[in-house]
Design an enzyme around this catalytic site. Structure first.
Site, PDB file in Angstrom:
ATOM      1  N   GLY A 108       1.224  -0.923  -0.051  1.00 41.31           N
ATOM      2  CA  GLY A 108       0.085   0.056  -0.316  1.00 41.31           C
ATOM      3  C   GLY A 108       0.580   0.940   0.249  1.00 41.31           C
ATOM      4  O   GLY A 108       0.384   2.049   0.399  1.00 41.31           O
ATOM      5  N   GLY A 110       1.950   2.727  -2.960  1.00 39.74           N
ATOM      6  CA  GLY A 110       1.563   3.873  -3.424  1.00 39.74           C
ATOM      7  C   GLY A 110       2.055   3.256  -4.970  1.00 39.74           C
ATOM      8  O   GLY A 110       2.806   3.984  -5.129  1.00 39.74           O
ATOM      9  N   SER A 111       2.121   1.759  -5.263  1.00 35.04           N
ATOM     10  CA  SER A 111       3.508   1.889  -6.944  1.00 35.04           C
ATOM     11  C   SER A 111       2.364   2.128  -7.447  1.00 35.04           C
ATOM     12  O   SER A 111       2.532   2.650  -8.883  1.00 35.04           O
ATOM     13  CB  SER A 111       3.838   0.213  -6.752  1.00 35.04           C
ATOM     14  OG  SER A 111       2.041  -0.758  -6.909  1.00 35.04           O
ATOM     15  N   SER A 112       1.003   2.151  -7.686  1.00 35.25           N
ATOM     16  CA  SER A 112       0.137   2.635  -8.853  1.00 35.25           C
ATOM     17  C   SER A 112       0.326   3.896  -8.991  1.00 35.25           C
ATOM     18  O   SER A 112       0.850   4.194 -10.706  1.00 35.25           O
ATOM     19  CB  SER A 112      -1.326   2.356  -9.252  1.00 35.25           C
ATOM     20  OG  SER A 112      -1.153   0.886  -8.916  1.00 35.25           O
ATOM     21  N   ALA A 114       2.961   5.705  -8.065  1.00 29.84           N
ATOM     22  CA  ALA A 114       4.081   6.271  -7.983  1.00 29.84           C
ATOM     23  C   ALA A 114       4.880   5.984  -9.809  1.00 29.84           C
ATOM     24  O   ALA A 114       4.859   6.732 -10.376  1.00 29.84           O
ATOM     25  CB  ALA A 114       5.280   5.298  -7.331  1.00 29.84           C
ATOM     26  N   ASP A 155      -1.293  10.677  -2.980  1.00 33.18           N
ATOM     27  CA  ASP A 155      -0.509   9.044  -3.535  1.00 33.18           C
ATOM     28  C   ASP A 155       0.573  10.219  -4.578  1.00 33.18           C
ATOM     29  O   ASP A 155       1.650   9.661  -4.158  1.00 33.18           O
ATOM     30  CB  ASP A 155      -0.533   7.794  -3.182  1.00 33.18           C
ATOM     31  CG  ASP A 155      -1.597   8.306  -3.770  1.00 33.18           C
ATOM     32  OD1 ASP A 155      -2.726   8.969  -4.322  1.00 33.18           O
ATOM     33  OD2 ASP A 155      -2.542   6.357  -4.072  1.00 33.18           O
TER      34      ASP A 155
END
Ligand code: MEV
Length: 323
Positions: A108, A110-112, A114, A155
Protein backbone atom coordinates in the site's frame (compact mmCIF):
# COMPACT_ATOMS: atom_id res chain seq x y z
CA UNK A 1 16.65 5.42 -30.03
CA UNK A 2 16.34 7.87 -27.15
CA UNK A 3 15.59 6.43 -23.72
CA UNK A 4 15.28 7.65 -20.15
CA UNK A 5 15.05 6.12 -16.66
CA UNK A 6 12.89 7.87 -14.09
CA UNK A 7 12.12 6.96 -10.49
CA UNK A 8 9.51 8.09 -7.97
CA UNK A 9 9.04 7.30 -4.27
CA UNK A 10 6.27 5.44 -2.50
CA UNK A 11 4.30 7.13 0.28
CA UNK A 12 2.83 6.73 3.72
CA UNK A 13 0.01 8.94 4.95
CA UNK A 14 0.69 10.33 8.43
CA UNK A 15 -2.77 11.67 9.34
CA UNK A 16 -6.01 12.48 7.54
CA UNK A 17 -6.86 9.37 5.52
CA UNK A 18 -10.48 9.09 4.34
CA UNK A 19 -11.46 12.65 5.27
CA UNK A 20 -8.92 13.85 2.64
CA UNK A 21 -11.17 12.31 -0.04
CA UNK A 22 -13.79 14.95 0.91
CA UNK A 23 -12.15 18.35 0.52
CA UNK A 24 -10.05 18.18 3.63
CA UNK A 25 -6.31 18.07 4.44
CA UNK A 26 -3.86 15.27 5.20
CA UNK A 27 -0.15 14.92 5.95
CA UNK A 28 1.93 12.53 3.82
CA UNK A 29 5.61 11.59 3.59
CA UNK A 30 7.49 10.07 0.64
CA UNK A 31 9.33 6.84 1.51
CA UNK A 32 12.74 5.62 0.35
CA UNK A 33 11.52 2.63 -1.61
CA UNK A 34 11.14 3.74 -5.25
CA UNK A 35 9.37 2.74 -8.44
CA UNK A 36 11.64 2.81 -11.52
CA UNK A 37 10.47 3.17 -15.11
CA UNK A 38 12.56 3.00 -18.30
CA UNK A 39 10.95 4.49 -21.40
CA UNK A 40 12.54 4.02 -24.83
CA UNK A 41 11.24 5.59 -28.05
CA UNK A 42 10.88 3.29 -31.08
CA UNK A 43 9.96 3.69 -34.74
CA UNK A 44 6.91 1.40 -34.83
CA UNK A 45 3.76 3.08 -33.44
CA UNK A 46 3.48 0.35 -30.84
CA UNK A 47 3.21 0.36 -27.04
CA UNK A 48 5.24 -2.40 -25.36
CA UNK A 49 5.29 -3.04 -21.62
CA UNK A 50 7.35 -5.26 -19.34
CA UNK A 51 6.22 -5.04 -15.70
CA UNK A 52 7.33 -8.39 -14.22
CA UNK A 53 6.60 -7.28 -10.61
CA UNK A 54 2.89 -7.20 -11.48
CA UNK A 55 2.95 -10.20 -13.85
CA UNK A 56 2.89 -8.23 -17.10
CA UNK A 57 5.34 -9.76 -19.61
CA UNK A 58 5.52 -9.18 -23.39
CA UNK A 59 2.40 -6.95 -23.43
CA UNK A 60 1.96 -5.04 -26.73
CA UNK A 61 -0.65 -3.02 -28.54
CA UNK A 62 -0.88 -0.30 -31.16
CA UNK A 63 -0.71 3.27 -29.84
CA UNK A 64 -4.13 4.00 -31.39
CA UNK A 65 -5.64 1.14 -29.35
CA UNK A 66 -4.46 2.43 -25.95
CA UNK A 67 -7.14 2.16 -23.28
CA UNK A 68 -9.35 0.03 -25.53
CA UNK A 69 -10.27 -3.65 -25.09
CA UNK A 70 -9.20 -5.79 -22.15
CA UNK A 71 -6.31 -4.16 -20.23
CA UNK A 72 -4.52 -6.42 -17.69
CA UNK A 73 -4.71 -5.04 -14.13
CA UNK A 74 -0.93 -4.63 -13.84
CA UNK A 75 -0.75 -2.62 -17.11
CA UNK A 76 -3.62 -0.20 -16.46
CA UNK A 77 -1.89 2.76 -14.83
CA UNK A 78 1.04 2.80 -17.28
CA UNK A 79 -1.22 2.35 -20.32
CA UNK A 80 -3.70 5.06 -19.26
CA UNK A 81 -0.84 7.42 -18.35
CA UNK A 82 0.54 7.08 -21.91
CA UNK A 83 -2.96 7.44 -23.39
CA UNK A 84 -3.70 10.63 -21.42
CA UNK A 85 -0.29 12.06 -22.23
CA UNK A 86 -0.67 11.28 -25.97
CA UNK A 87 -4.12 12.89 -26.06
CA UNK A 88 -2.76 16.10 -24.58
CA UNK A 89 0.67 16.10 -26.28
CA UNK A 90 0.37 13.94 -29.43
CA UNK A 91 3.54 12.16 -30.64
CA UNK A 92 4.35 9.75 -33.48
CA UNK A 93 6.90 7.37 -31.97
CA UNK A 94 6.26 4.00 -30.37
CA UNK A 95 7.30 3.24 -26.78
CA UNK A 96 9.01 0.40 -24.95
CA UNK A 97 8.40 0.67 -21.21
CA UNK A 98 9.88 -1.40 -18.39
CA UNK A 99 8.85 -0.94 -14.76
CA UNK A 100 10.57 -2.30 -11.66
CA UNK A 101 9.71 -1.66 -8.06
CA UNK A 102 11.82 -1.65 -4.89
CA UNK A 103 8.66 -2.39 -2.90
CA UNK A 104 5.84 -4.87 -3.20
CA UNK A 105 2.50 -3.54 -4.45
CA UNK A 106 0.88 -5.37 -1.50
CA UNK A 107 2.28 -2.85 1.06
CA UNK A 108 0.00 0.00 0.00
CA UNK A 109 2.96 2.35 -0.64
CA UNK A 110 1.25 3.64 -3.79
CA UNK A 111 3.01 1.71 -6.55
CA UNK A 112 0.28 2.51 -9.11
CA UNK A 113 0.47 6.26 -8.53
CA UNK A 114 4.28 6.21 -8.49
CA UNK A 115 4.44 4.38 -11.84
CA UNK A 116 1.86 6.76 -13.35
CA UNK A 117 3.98 9.74 -12.26
CA UNK A 118 7.18 8.13 -13.61
CA UNK A 119 5.64 7.54 -17.06
CA UNK A 120 4.38 11.13 -17.37
CA UNK A 121 7.68 12.61 -16.17
CA UNK A 122 9.65 10.34 -18.57
CA UNK A 123 7.49 11.30 -21.58
CA UNK A 124 7.68 14.98 -20.63
CA UNK A 125 11.50 14.78 -20.68
CA UNK A 126 11.74 12.62 -23.82
CA UNK A 127 9.46 14.99 -25.75
CA UNK A 128 11.34 18.03 -24.34
CA UNK A 129 8.19 19.48 -22.80
CA UNK A 130 9.68 20.05 -19.34
CA UNK A 131 6.28 19.93 -17.65
CA UNK A 132 6.09 21.55 -14.20
CA UNK A 133 5.47 19.49 -11.07
CA UNK A 134 1.85 20.71 -10.99
CA UNK A 135 1.31 19.77 -14.66
CA UNK A 136 2.70 16.29 -13.97
CA UNK A 137 0.49 16.03 -10.87
CA UNK A 138 -2.65 17.08 -12.78
CA UNK A 139 -2.15 14.59 -15.62
CA UNK A 140 -1.19 11.75 -13.25
CA UNK A 141 -4.15 12.48 -10.94
CA UNK A 142 -6.53 12.50 -13.92
CA UNK A 143 -5.11 9.08 -14.89
CA UNK A 144 -5.69 7.68 -11.38
CA UNK A 145 -9.27 9.02 -11.36
CA UNK A 146 -9.95 7.60 -14.85
CA UNK A 147 -9.06 4.14 -13.52
CA UNK A 148 -10.20 4.20 -9.88
CA UNK A 149 -12.97 6.78 -10.03
CA UNK A 150 -12.05 7.88 -6.51
CA UNK A 151 -9.08 9.11 -4.52
CA UNK A 152 -7.72 12.36 -3.14
CA UNK A 153 -4.44 12.34 -5.12
CA UNK A 154 -2.21 12.62 -2.02
CA UNK A 155 -0.22 9.59 -3.21
CA UNK A 156 0.34 11.20 -6.62
CA UNK A 157 1.56 14.39 -4.89
CA UNK A 158 4.02 12.41 -2.73
CA UNK A 159 5.44 10.72 -5.85
CA UNK A 160 5.81 14.04 -7.71
CA UNK A 161 7.01 16.39 -4.96
CA UNK A 162 8.58 13.98 -2.43
CA UNK A 163 9.39 15.22 1.08
CA UNK A 164 6.61 15.63 3.60
CA UNK A 165 3.49 17.46 2.45
CA UNK A 166 0.38 19.14 3.74
CA UNK A 167 -2.12 18.24 1.02
CA UNK A 168 -5.76 19.11 0.33
CA UNK A 169 -7.98 16.98 -1.95
CA UNK A 170 -7.18 17.09 -5.66
CA UNK A 171 -4.05 19.17 -5.09
CA UNK A 172 -5.96 22.32 -4.05
CA UNK A 173 -3.08 22.84 -1.62
CA UNK A 174 0.28 21.04 -1.91
CA UNK A 175 2.57 22.52 0.72
CA UNK A 176 6.03 21.05 1.32
CA UNK A 177 6.86 21.00 5.05
CA UNK A 178 10.42 21.67 6.22
CA UNK A 179 11.27 18.59 8.29
CA UNK A 180 14.17 16.13 8.33
CA UNK A 181 13.55 12.45 8.60
CA UNK A 182 10.68 11.33 10.81
CA UNK A 183 11.11 9.00 13.85
CA UNK A 184 8.88 6.40 12.23
CA UNK A 185 8.57 2.63 12.59
CA UNK A 186 6.39 0.86 9.98
CA UNK A 187 4.58 -2.45 10.38
CA UNK A 188 2.86 -4.39 7.59
CA UNK A 189 -0.28 -6.22 8.71
CA UNK A 190 0.12 -9.04 6.17
CA UNK A 191 -3.25 -8.22 4.62
CA UNK A 192 -3.61 -6.43 1.27
CA UNK A 193 -6.30 -3.76 1.47
CA UNK A 194 -8.40 -2.53 -1.42
CA UNK A 195 -8.62 1.28 -1.18
CA UNK A 196 -11.67 1.72 -3.42
CA UNK A 197 -13.65 -0.93 -1.50
CA UNK A 198 -12.87 0.86 1.79
CA UNK A 199 -13.73 4.30 0.40
CA UNK A 200 -17.07 2.86 -0.80
CA UNK A 201 -17.70 1.19 2.57
CA UNK A 202 -17.30 4.55 4.36
CA UNK A 203 -19.41 6.28 1.70
CA UNK A 204 -22.28 3.87 2.29
CA UNK A 205 -22.17 4.67 5.99
CA UNK A 206 -22.07 8.35 5.16
CA UNK A 207 -25.38 7.97 3.29
CA UNK A 208 -26.99 6.32 6.35
CA UNK A 209 -25.41 8.41 9.11
CA UNK A 210 -24.18 11.65 7.54
CA UNK A 211 -23.84 13.56 10.84
CA UNK A 212 -21.77 10.82 12.48
CA UNK A 213 -19.28 10.66 9.61
CA UNK A 214 -19.19 14.45 9.18
CA UNK A 215 -18.43 14.78 12.87
CA UNK A 216 -15.57 12.26 12.65
CA UNK A 217 -14.18 14.07 9.59
CA UNK A 218 -14.34 17.41 11.43
CA UNK A 219 -12.37 15.91 14.31
CA UNK A 220 -9.77 14.42 11.96
CA UNK A 221 -9.38 17.79 10.24
CA UNK A 222 -8.63 19.49 13.57
CA UNK A 223 -6.07 16.76 14.35
CA UNK A 224 -4.36 17.24 10.97
CA UNK A 225 -4.11 21.02 11.40
CA UNK A 226 -2.64 20.64 14.90
CA UNK A 227 -0.31 17.82 13.76
CA UNK A 228 1.07 20.05 11.00
CA UNK A 229 2.11 22.59 13.66
CA UNK A 230 3.69 19.95 15.90
CA UNK A 231 5.51 18.37 12.95
CA UNK A 232 7.12 21.71 12.10
CA UNK A 233 8.13 22.12 15.78
CA UNK A 234 9.36 18.49 15.88
CA UNK A 235 7.31 17.98 19.03
CA UNK A 236 6.99 14.25 18.51
CA UNK A 237 5.25 13.61 21.84
CA UNK A 238 2.40 15.96 20.89
CA UNK A 239 2.42 14.62 17.34
CA UNK A 240 2.14 11.08 18.75
CA UNK A 241 -0.87 12.04 20.92
CA UNK A 242 -2.58 13.34 17.78
CA UNK A 243 -1.80 10.08 15.94
CA UNK A 244 -3.44 8.11 18.78
CA UNK A 245 -6.53 10.33 18.57
CA UNK A 246 -6.67 9.88 14.81
CA UNK A 247 -6.53 6.10 15.29
CA UNK A 248 -9.60 6.36 17.57
CA UNK A 249 -11.41 8.30 14.80
CA UNK A 250 -10.42 5.68 12.21
CA UNK A 251 -11.74 2.92 14.48
CA UNK A 252 -15.02 4.85 14.77
CA UNK A 253 -15.10 5.05 10.97
CA UNK A 254 -14.88 1.26 10.95
CA UNK A 255 -11.71 0.93 8.86
CA UNK A 256 -9.29 -0.46 11.45
CA UNK A 257 -8.96 -4.20 12.07
CA UNK A 258 -8.17 -6.28 15.17
CA UNK A 259 -4.69 -6.87 13.80
CA UNK A 260 -4.02 -3.17 13.14
CA UNK A 261 -5.37 -2.34 16.63
CA UNK A 262 -3.11 -4.96 18.21
CA UNK A 263 -0.07 -3.64 16.31
CA UNK A 264 -0.76 0.01 17.20
CA UNK A 265 -1.56 -0.79 20.86
CA UNK A 266 1.61 -2.90 21.08
CA UNK A 267 3.68 -0.02 19.70
CA UNK A 268 2.25 2.47 22.23
CA UNK A 269 2.73 0.01 25.12
CA UNK A 270 6.39 -0.31 24.13
CA UNK A 271 6.88 3.45 24.50
CA UNK A 272 5.99 4.89 21.08
CA UNK A 273 4.85 8.54 21.11
CA UNK A 274 1.84 7.39 19.11
CA UNK A 275 0.67 4.89 16.50
CA UNK A 276 -2.08 4.50 13.93
CA UNK A 277 -3.02 2.68 10.78
CA UNK A 278 -1.75 4.36 7.60
CA UNK A 279 -3.82 4.31 4.42
CA UNK A 280 -7.30 3.06 3.71
CA UNK A 281 -7.33 0.58 6.62
CA UNK A 282 -8.63 -2.98 6.36
CA UNK A 283 -4.96 -4.09 6.25
CA UNK A 284 -1.80 -2.65 4.67
CA UNK A 285 0.51 -0.82 7.11
CA UNK A 286 0.50 0.91 10.48
CA UNK A 287 2.98 3.56 11.57
CA UNK A 288 4.40 4.48 14.96
CA UNK A 289 6.53 7.48 15.94
CA UNK A 290 9.00 6.47 18.64
CA UNK A 291 12.10 7.78 20.45
CA UNK A 292 15.32 6.23 19.15
CA UNK A 293 15.92 4.25 22.37
CA UNK A 294 12.42 2.68 22.21
CA UNK A 295 12.46 1.73 18.51
CA UNK A 296 13.66 -1.83 19.04
CA UNK A 297 11.04 -2.53 21.71
CA UNK A 298 8.33 -0.97 19.52
CA UNK A 299 9.40 -3.13 16.55
CA UNK A 300 9.34 -6.24 18.77
CA UNK A 301 5.80 -5.52 19.95
CA UNK A 302 4.60 -4.93 16.38
CA UNK A 303 6.04 -8.34 15.47
CA UNK A 304 4.47 -9.96 18.56
CA UNK A 305 1.10 -8.69 17.31
CA UNK A 306 1.76 -10.52 14.02
CA UNK A 307 3.11 -7.60 11.98
CA UNK A 308 6.18 -7.44 9.76
CA UNK A 309 8.47 -4.46 10.38
CA UNK A 310 9.52 -2.70 7.17
CA UNK A 311 12.65 -0.53 7.19
CA UNK A 312 12.06 2.73 5.41
CA UNK A 313 13.55 6.15 4.94
CA UNK A 314 11.10 9.06 5.13
CA UNK A 315 10.92 12.53 3.58
CA UNK A 316 12.81 11.46 0.41
CA UNK A 317 13.13 13.16 -2.98
CA UNK A 318 10.22 13.16 -5.45
CA UNK A 319 10.22 12.03 -9.09
CA UNK A 320 13.63 12.37 -10.75
CA UNK A 321 15.59 11.31 -13.78
CA UNK A 322 18.14 8.57 -13.00
CA UNK A 323 21.42 9.15 -14.83
C1 MEV B 1 -5.73 5.54 1.08
O1 MEV B 1 -4.34 5.31 1.15
C2 MEV B 1 -6.11 6.85 1.71
C3 MEV B 1 -7.55 7.30 1.42
O2 MEV B 1 -7.71 8.56 2.07
C4 MEV B 1 -7.81 7.41 -0.06
C5 MEV B 1 -7.25 8.64 -0.74
O3 MEV B 1 -6.96 9.64 -0.11
O4 MEV B 1 -7.12 8.60 -1.99
C6 MEV B 1 -8.53 6.33 2.03
Amino acid sequence: MKSIVVSAPGKLILLGEHSVVYDRPCLVTAVGQRMRVKVELSNEAEFQLEAPDVQVVGYKKSISELGKGEVPKGAKFVEFAVKNFAEKYPFKQGLKIETTSEFSSKLGFGSSSASTVCVIKALSELMNLKLSSKEIFDLAYKTVLDIQGKGSGFDVAAAVYGGTLYFVTGGKVIEPLQVDSLPMVVGYSGVKADTVTLINQVKERMLKEPEVIENIYNQITLLVEEAKKQLLKKDWQKFGDLMNKDQVCLRQLGVSTDKLDAMTNGAVQAGAYGAKLSGAGGGDCMIAFAPLEKREEVAKNIEKAGGEVINIETNVEGVREEK
